[in-house]
Write a protein that holds these residues in place. Structure first.
Motif, PDB file in Angstrom:
ATOM      1  N   LEU A   8       0.831  -1.204   0.000  1.00 28.16           N
ATOM      2  CA  LEU A   8       0.000   0.000   0.000  1.00 28.16           C
ATOM      3  C   LEU A   8       0.865   1.253   0.000  1.00 28.16           C
ATOM      4  N   HIS A   9       1.796   1.320   0.923  1.00 28.41           N
ATOM      5  CA  HIS A   9       2.741   2.417   1.028  1.00 28.41           C
ATOM      6  C   HIS A   9       3.805   2.008   2.031  1.00 28.41           C
ATOM      7  N   THR A  10       4.833   2.809   2.143  1.00 27.02           N
ATOM      8  CA  THR A  10       5.857   2.615   3.167  1.00 27.02           C
ATOM      9  C   THR A  10       5.611   3.670   4.229  1.00 27.02           C
ATOM     10  N   ALA A  11       5.492   3.249   5.484  1.00 22.15           N
ATOM     11  CA  ALA A  11       5.245   4.171   6.594  1.00 22.15           C
ATOM     12  C   ALA A  11       6.560   4.465   7.302  1.00 22.15           C
ATOM     13  N   ILE A  12       6.782   5.726   7.599  1.00 23.50           N
ATOM     14  CA  ILE A  12       8.025   6.185   8.214  1.00 23.50           C
ATOM     15  C   ILE A  12       7.711   6.863   9.534  1.00 23.50           C
ATOM     16  N   ASP A  13       8.372   6.423  10.601  1.00 24.16           N
ATOM     17  CA  ASP A  13       8.229   7.066  11.907  1.00 24.16           C
ATOM     18  C   ASP A  13       8.990   8.384  11.918  1.00 24.16           C
ATOM     19  N   THR A  14       8.452   9.347  12.661  1.00 25.14           N
ATOM     20  CA  THR A  14       9.099  10.648  12.768  1.00 25.14           C
ATOM     21  C   THR A  14       8.596  11.376  14.015  1.00 25.14           C
ATOM     22  N   THR A  15       9.420  12.242  14.559  1.00 24.63           N
ATOM     23  CA  THR A  15       8.984  13.092  15.670  1.00 24.63           C
ATOM     24  C   THR A  15       8.364  14.393  15.144  1.00 24.63           C
ATOM     25  N   ASP A  16       8.355  14.582  13.827  1.00 22.46           N
ATOM     26  CA  ASP A  16       7.764  15.763  13.195  1.00 22.46           C
ATOM     27  C   ASP A  16       6.991  15.307  11.961  1.00 22.46           C
ATOM     28  N   CYS A  17       5.779  14.849  12.182  1.00 21.83           N
ATOM     29  CA  CYS A  17       4.975  14.255  11.120  1.00 21.83           C
ATOM     30  C   CYS A  17       4.793  15.211   9.934  1.00 21.83           C
ATOM     31  N   ARG A  18       4.337  16.412  10.188  1.00 20.44           N
ATOM     32  CA  ARG A  18       4.101  17.361   9.093  1.00 20.44           C
ATOM     33  C   ARG A  18       5.412  17.762   8.424  1.00 20.44           C
ATOM     34  N   GLY A  19       6.439  18.008   9.225  1.00 25.64           N
ATOM     35  CA  GLY A  19       7.711  18.436   8.667  1.00 25.64           C
ATOM     36  C   GLY A  19       8.307  17.405   7.720  1.00 25.64           C
ATOM     37  N   LEU A  20       8.278  16.128   8.117  1.00 24.20           N
ATOM     38  CA  LEU A  20       8.852  15.095   7.261  1.00 24.20           C
ATOM     39  C   LEU A  20       7.972  14.864   6.033  1.00 24.20           C
ATOM     40  N   ALA A  21       6.659  14.910   6.204  1.00 19.81           N
ATOM     41  CA  ALA A  21       5.763  14.778   5.056  1.00 19.81           C
ATOM     42  C   ALA A  21       6.012  15.900   4.057  1.00 19.81           C
ATOM     43  N   GLU A  22       6.196  17.104   4.549  1.00 18.09           N
ATOM     44  CA  GLU A  22       6.482  18.237   3.657  1.00 18.09           C
ATOM     45  C   GLU A  22       7.809  18.049   2.920  1.00 18.09           C
ATOM     46  N   PHE A  23       8.834  17.543   3.623  1.00 22.29           N
ATOM     47  CA  PHE A  23      10.126  17.288   2.986  1.00 22.29           C
ATOM     48  C   PHE A  23       9.937  16.362   1.780  1.00 22.29           C
ATOM     49  N   TYR A  24       9.286  15.225   1.982  1.00 22.82           N
ATOM     50  CA  TYR A  24       9.113  14.265   0.885  1.00 22.82           C
ATOM     51  C   TYR A  24       8.102  14.750  -0.156  1.00 22.82           C
ATOM     52  N   ARG A  25       7.106  15.516   0.264  1.00 24.43           N
ATOM     53  CA  ARG A  25       6.158  16.071  -0.712  1.00 24.43           C
ATOM     54  C   ARG A  25       6.901  16.954  -1.706  1.00 24.43           C
ATOM     55  N   GLU A  26       7.753  17.822  -1.177  1.00 22.88           N
ATOM     56  CA  GLU A  26       8.536  18.708  -2.040  1.00 22.88           C
ATOM     57  C   GLU A  26       9.564  17.934  -2.858  1.00 22.88           C
ATOM     58  N   LEU A  27      10.286  17.019  -2.216  1.00 26.76           N
ATOM     59  CA  LEU A  27      11.337  16.272  -2.897  1.00 26.76           C
ATOM     60  C   LEU A  27      10.784  15.457  -4.063  1.00 26.76           C
ATOM     61  N   LEU A  28       9.632  14.823  -3.859  1.00 26.26           N
ATOM     62  CA  LEU A  28       9.078  13.907  -4.849  1.00 26.26           C
ATOM     63  C   LEU A  28       7.983  14.513  -5.723  1.00 26.26           C
ATOM     64  N   GLY A  29       7.610  15.757  -5.462  1.00 21.21           N
ATOM     65  CA  GLY A  29       6.526  16.367  -6.229  1.00 21.21           C
ATOM     66  C   GLY A  29       5.200  15.668  -5.974  1.00 21.21           C
ATOM     67  N   ALA A  30       5.028  15.167  -4.760  1.00 19.72           N
ATOM     68  CA  ALA A  30       3.820  14.414  -4.400  1.00 19.72           C
ATOM     69  C   ALA A  30       2.740  15.365  -3.878  1.00 19.72           C
ATOM     70  N   ARG A  31       1.587  14.790  -3.561  1.00 19.57           N
ATOM     71  CA  ARG A  31       0.498  15.574  -2.975  1.00 19.57           C
ATOM     72  C   ARG A  31      -0.094  14.790  -1.817  1.00 19.57           C
ATOM     73  N   TYR A  32      -0.785  15.499  -0.959  1.00 18.41           N
ATOM     74  CA  TYR A  32      -1.409  14.855   0.191  1.00 18.41           C
ATOM     75  C   TYR A  32      -2.662  14.094  -0.217  1.00 18.41           C
ATOM     76  N   ARG A  33      -2.941  13.037   0.505  1.00 11.42           N
ATOM     77  CA  ARG A  33      -4.225  12.355   0.404  1.00 11.42           C
ATOM     78  C   ARG A  33      -5.287  13.369   0.829  1.00 11.42           C
ATOM     79  N   PRO A  34      -6.438  13.408   0.170  1.00 13.59           N
ATOM     80  CA  PRO A  34      -7.470  14.363   0.574  1.00 13.59           C
ATOM     81  C   PRO A  34      -7.756  14.271   2.074  1.00 13.59           C
ATOM     82  N   GLY A  35      -7.741  15.422   2.718  1.00  9.58           N
ATOM     83  CA  GLY A  35      -7.965  15.510   4.154  1.00  9.58           C
ATOM     84  C   GLY A  35      -6.683  15.578   4.964  1.00  9.58           C
ATOM     85  N   ASP A  36      -5.536  15.287   4.337  1.00 14.16           N
ATOM     86  CA  ASP A  36      -4.256  15.327   5.042  1.00 14.16           C
ATOM     87  C   ASP A  36      -3.489  16.633   4.828  1.00 14.16           C
TER      88      ASP A  36
END
Length: 137
Positions: A8-36
């Motif tokens: 389904l996906h690879t889940a990554i633990d982090t102490t900064d959920c939004r910060g790490l998601a933003e890092f990979y969103r920018e790096l990969l040109g991805a987008r959030y799941r609706p509602g996230d």
């Protein structure tokens, strides 16, 4: 019905959920799941689980908030890597460009193996300390 489980996906633990998601969103040109997406109204962002999607809407990565996360000491093995992500780019020029982008987003360089003719690569750590590779492939 598939004969085997589907990733389904690879889940990554982090102490900064939004910060790490933003890092990979920018790096990969991805987008959030609706509602996230980050709160647009300025309310506190208390996300504990976020999912990124690719252009087709398929899940790429998920991020899970944890209280404590011990950073890997790789290439030393006191705290092993346990897993890492691999990303490919088509050329050495793109390798350099994406290393620069990753570092501008908060990654740090762990290993420069660009002298290897067969598979030039960089090993970087994301802002939470998870290693990932970018290589010409």
């Amino acid at each position: 019905m598939p004969d085997f489980p589907l990733l389904l996906h690879t889940a990554i633990d982090t102490t900064d959920c939004r910060g790490l998601a933003e890092f990979y969103r920018e790096l990969l040109g991805a987008r959030y799941r609706p509602g996230d997406e980050p709160p647009a109204d300025g309310s506190p962002d208390d996300a504990h689980w976020l999912v990124l999607l690719d252009d087709a809407g398929d899940r790429l990565l998920a991020f899970q908030q944890v209280e404590r996360l011990e950073r890997t000491t790789w290439p030393e093995h006191d705290v092993p890597m346990q897993m890492h992500l691999d990303f490919t780019v088509p050329s050495r020029e793109e390798l350099e460009r994406h290393r620069g982008r990753a570092e501008a987003l908060g990654a740090s360089l762990l290993l420069d193996r660009t002298g290897a003719e067969d598979e030039p690569l960089y090993v970087l750590a994301d802002p939470s300390g998870h290693p990932f590779c970018i290589f010409v492939g």
